[in-house]
Design a protein around this motif. Structure first.
Motif, PDB file in Angstrom:
ATOM      1  N   THR A 185       0.820  -1.214   0.000  1.00 52.45           N
ATOM      2  CA  THR A 185       0.000   0.000   0.000  1.00 52.45           C
ATOM      3  C   THR A 185       0.855   1.265   0.000  1.00 52.45           C
TER       4      THR A 185
ATOM      5  N   GLU B 191      -4.492  -0.428  -2.657  1.00 49.09           N
ATOM      6  CA  GLU B 191      -5.399  -0.110  -1.556  1.00 49.09           C
ATOM      7  C   GLU B 191      -5.875  -1.396  -0.898  1.00 49.09           C
TER       8      GLU B 191
ATOM      9  N   VAL C 147      -5.419  -6.703  -1.448  1.00 54.22           N
ATOM     10  CA  VAL C 147      -5.246  -5.338  -1.930  1.00 54.22           C
ATOM     11  C   VAL C 147      -5.699  -5.295  -3.383  1.00 54.22           C
TER      12      VAL C 147
END
Length: 129
Positions: free
Chosen positions: A22, A28, A43
């Motif tokens: 991240t 994200e 993610v």
């Protein structure tokens, strides 16, 4: 029709992997739920938050550890991520302290670079020409 929903990368430490993927790579966090002694931790790309999820999967199985170590020893990336400009992304990531084992190389139809994800993997970045 079959499509890819989740793919995995084995990581030595999920918390460290989440920070790297991240804070450095720019993904994200999508999912983070307990799963036994570990977490189901995924993610996604901010460019496609409903797209393919990358599972930061613990290297729990003994075969996974041996497999990862063999790939790294041979300089083989575990997986590949697409970027718009490998040269610019390499410079951005180097500025964040990311270590590259291969600077960008132009292979005619693709430019690739290889980085160390700090979690036991080599990751290839690629820009198709």
């Amino acid at each position: 029709m079959i499509r890819i929903n989740v793919t995995s990368v084995y990581v030595d430490d999920q918390a460290k992997a989440l920070a790297f993927y991240t804070e450095k790579l720019g993904f994200e966090k999508k999912t983070d739920v307990p799963a036994g002694e570990a977490r189901w931790l995924t993610v996604v790309s901010p460019a496609d938050s409903d797209g393919v999820e990358l599972l930061l999967e613990p290297t729990g199985h003994p075969a996974a550890k041996v497999y990862k170590e063999a790939l790294v020893a041979d300089g083989i990336p575990f997986t590949q991520f697409a970027v718009d400009d490998v040269h610019a992304e390499t410079e951005r990531l180097k500025g964040l302290g990311v270590v590259f084992t291969q600077d960008p190389v132009d292979y005619g139809t693709v430019v690739v670079a290889v980085l160390d994800d700090t979690c036991g993997n080599l990751i290839q970045l690629a820009t198709m020409k």
